[in-house]
Design an enzyme around this catalytic site. Structure first.
Site, PDB file in Angstrom:
ATOM      1  N   CYS A  80       0.811  -1.227   0.000  1.00  0.00           N
ATOM      2  CA  CYS A  80       0.000   0.000   0.000  1.00  0.00           C
ATOM      3  C   CYS A  80       0.842   1.274   0.000  1.00  0.00           C
ATOM      4  O   CYS A  80       0.633   2.168  -0.812  1.00  0.00           O
ATOM      5  CB  CYS A  80      -1.004  -0.011   1.145  1.00  0.00           C
ATOM      6  SG  CYS A  80      -0.309  -0.029   2.807  1.00  0.00           S
ATOM      7  N   HIS A 130      -2.959   0.879   6.884  1.00  0.00           N
ATOM      8  CA  HIS A 130      -3.200   0.788   5.444  1.00  0.00           C
ATOM      9  C   HIS A 130      -3.385   2.200   4.904  1.00  0.00           C
ATOM     10  O   HIS A 130      -3.928   3.070   5.575  1.00  0.00           O
ATOM     11  CB  HIS A 130      -4.443  -0.056   5.159  1.00  0.00           C
ATOM     12  CG  HIS A 130      -4.663  -0.329   3.712  1.00  0.00           C
ATOM     13  ND1 HIS A 130      -3.775  -1.053   2.948  1.00  0.00           N
ATOM     14  CD2 HIS A 130      -5.667   0.032   2.873  1.00  0.00           C
ATOM     15  CE1 HIS A 130      -4.232  -1.133   1.699  1.00  0.00           C
ATOM     16  NE2 HIS A 130      -5.378  -0.482   1.637  1.00  0.00           N
ATOM     17  N   HIS A 142      -5.663   1.570  -4.154  1.00  0.00           N
ATOM     18  CA  HIS A 142      -4.779   1.024  -3.125  1.00  0.00           C
ATOM     19  C   HIS A 142      -4.318  -0.373  -3.505  1.00  0.00           C
ATOM     20  O   HIS A 142      -4.861  -1.003  -4.406  1.00  0.00           O
ATOM     21  CB  HIS A 142      -5.496   1.006  -1.768  1.00  0.00           C
ATOM     22  CG  HIS A 142      -6.667   0.069  -1.715  1.00  0.00           C
ATOM     23  ND1 HIS A 142      -6.812  -0.879  -0.742  1.00  0.00           N
ATOM     24  CD2 HIS A 142      -7.749  -0.073  -2.515  1.00  0.00           C
ATOM     25  CE1 HIS A 142      -7.928  -1.563  -0.936  1.00  0.00           C
ATOM     26  NE2 HIS A 142      -8.513  -1.085  -1.998  1.00  0.00           N
TER      27      HIS A 142
END
Length: 172
Positions: A80, A130, A142
């Site tokens: 990510c 994240h 993402h």
């Protein structure tokens, strides 16, 4: 009677499978405007922070389909924060590499004020764990997790809305 039951069960199963194969709506591509001017006279333009962020969002969106790779930060595979780092680097701006350092370096931005290229942080393990890049119109891009690919999702999808911590701006 048994044949009719089998037929009805088959139709129900087919109906469920049909729903799963329907294409999901995807966000419109991030559009970067071209400079206007006479072709024979090149124009000199200053790139602004908004331009850099928009370019980064566009670059990240172009990576949709690239596999997730832990520690990855190039088109062979991304995690990510590696996707965010790569997109901004390609847009000409160096940003932090990990989710925690991105969190520390990003200026907090309210959800209603998000702009393309802003980062969005999510909590999965009692900490910011994240990060994605906002594309606009409620969409973000993402690299989700092992076994998956870079993808787009809605910020307001229940899974992400319940885990979103905040937005952040990396360039001013």
């Amino acid at each position: 009677m048994r044949s009719l039951s089998i037929l009805l069960v088959s139709l129900l199963l087919f109906g469920c499978a049909w729903e799963d194969t329907q294409p999901a709506r995807t966000p419109a591509p991030v559009v970067i405007a071209e400079p206007v001017g006479e072709p024979s006279r090149p124009t000199r333009q200053r790139v602004t922070a908004v331009d850099t962020a928009t370019i980064a969002a566009s670059i990240a969106q172009q990576q949709v389909g690239v596999p997730y790779r832990y520690g990855g930060q190039d088109p062979r595979g991304f995690d990510c924060s590696g996707l965010v780092h790569f997109a901004y680097q390609q847009a000409g701006h160096n940003v932090a590499r990990t989710t925690s350092t991105l969190w520390a370096s990003a200026r907090p931005v309210a959800s209603r004020d998000l702009m393309p290229g802003d980062v969005i942080f999510f909590r999965f393990d009692d900490k910011p764990s994240h990060v994605g890049l906002y594309l606009g119109d409620g969409w973000f891009v993402h690299a989700p997790s092992t076994g998956k690919q870079v993808t787009t999702a809605r910020v307001d999808a229940p899974f992400y809305a319940n885990r979103m911590i905040r937005g952040g701006r990396l360039v001013e």
